[in-house]
Design a protein around this motif. Structure first.
Motif, mmCIF file in Angstrom:
data_model
loop_
_atom_site.group_PDB
_atom_site.id
_atom_site.type_symbol
_atom_site.label_atom_id
_atom_site.label_comp_id
_atom_site.label_asym_id
_atom_site.label_seq_id
_atom_site.Cartn_x
_atom_site.Cartn_y
_atom_site.Cartn_z
ATOM 1 N N ALA A 130 103.547 -25.621 38.777
ATOM 2 C CA ALA A 130 102.777 -24.948 38.715
ATOM 3 C C ALA A 130 103.093 -23.623 39.255
ATOM 4 O O ALA A 130 103.317 -22.548 39.230
ATOM 5 N N TYR A 139 103.491 -14.795 37.925
ATOM 6 C CA TYR A 139 101.649 -14.561 38.483
ATOM 7 C C TYR A 139 101.158 -14.861 39.853
ATOM 8 O O TYR A 139 102.295 -14.669 40.384
ATOM 9 N N SER A 169 97.008 -27.657 31.284
ATOM 10 C CA SER A 169 97.525 -26.163 30.240
ATOM 11 C C SER A 169 98.931 -25.613 30.564
ATOM 12 O O SER A 169 99.797 -24.843 30.371
ATOM 13 N N PHE A 170 98.554 -25.012 31.249
ATOM 14 C CA PHE A 170 99.558 -23.651 31.778
ATOM 15 C C PHE A 170 100.909 -24.473 32.526
ATOM 16 O O PHE A 170 101.421 -23.862 32.323
ATOM 17 N N GLU A 173 101.745 -25.905 28.104
ATOM 18 C CA GLU A 173 101.911 -24.615 27.238
ATOM 19 C C GLU A 173 102.805 -23.542 27.473
ATOM 20 O O GLU A 173 101.946 -22.710 27.641
ATOM 21 N N GLY A 174 103.866 -22.953 27.139
ATOM 22 C CA GLY A 174 104.130 -22.109 27.722
ATOM 23 C C GLY A 174 103.888 -21.111 26.745
ATOM 24 O O GLY A 174 104.269 -19.940 27.632
ATOM 25 N N ARG A 177 100.885 -19.499 28.009
ATOM 26 C CA ARG A 177 101.326 -19.305 29.609
ATOM 27 C C ARG A 177 99.521 -18.590 30.140
ATOM 28 O O ARG A 177 99.119 -18.403 31.000
ATOM 29 N N TYR A 181 96.356 -18.640 31.583
ATOM 30 C CA TYR A 181 96.534 -17.884 33.524
ATOM 31 C C TYR A 181 95.074 -17.686 33.586
ATOM 32 O O TYR A 181 94.537 -17.481 34.500
#
Length: 207
Positions: A130, A139, A169-170, A173-174, A177, A181
């Motif tokens: 992450a 991010y 999930s971050f 799940e690209g 994302r 986020y």
């Protein structure tokens, strides 16, 4: 080390060749000289070779290929479970004739015989991934770092929670994302505010 190693392999196997080294670099910098230090140094340089080769930076790739091969030389073919028997011949070919390498198909990294996707990562490896993905994609890595801390608190308290789920999930799940986020950031900001409110109460009492 296992969490950092597996996170970097998963990032690399997802095609993020340049970003993969970020999973290993901080850990590597803390190591004393020895086989683990050489191993991670070689892997970091290997990912740089692939990145430079795919962007046709031949001089950068060729010099690093020779250096990476030297760091990995003498280690067992499956050191730490990684397929160095595929990595070292690739580096040797790149060092000898950089433009003859098939840069569209660099060797996959495997851990104990398996390529890794993000689904294969446990929480600690997911936490490392992450941070890597947050930095690579622009991010706020401070938000992600705080989310990891809150997720660890959840795991200690009850073994699961919203921060744990959102971090998985971050990473996994690209396609979603950015949305994940924003949800993660909102939850982090609320928790930060709660922390500030509690500190404020104690500050008022001490005053």
């Amino acid at each position: 080390m296992d969490a950092h190693l597996r996170a970097g392999i998963a990032v690399y196997d997802a095609g993020r060749f340049h970003a993969a080294h970020d999973a290993w670099e901080d850990y590597w910098l803390e190591l004393d000289a020895g086989r683990d230090e050489r191993f991670l140094h070689g892997l970091i340089q290997f990912t740089a070779v692939v990145h430079h080769g795919r962007t046709e930076n031949w001089s950068g790739a060729q010099g690093l290929a020779e250096s990476a091969g030297e760091y990995l030389a003498g280690l067992p073919a499956d050191y730490r479970g990684v397929n160095l028997d595929d990595v070292r011949p690739f580096l040797a070919r790149a060092a000898e004739d950089i433009e003859a390498v098939d840069w569209d198909h660099p060797p996959a990294l495997r851990h104990h015989g398996e390529t890794l996707d993000y689904e294969a990562l446990d929480f600690e490896a997911t936490a490392v991934a992450a941070g890597v993905l947050a930095e690579a994609e622009g991010y706020d890595d401070g938000v992600v770092a705080d989310a990891v801390d809150y997720a660890r608190d959840e795991l200690d308290d009850r073994g699961e929670g919203r921060f744990v789920g959102l971090l998985f999930s971050f990473v996994r799940e690209g396609e979603h994302r950015p949305v994940v986020y924003h949800r993660l950031r909102d939850h982090v900001e609320r928790e930060r505010q709660k922390d500030d409110d509690v500190r404020g109460l104690f500050d008022e009492r001490s005053g």
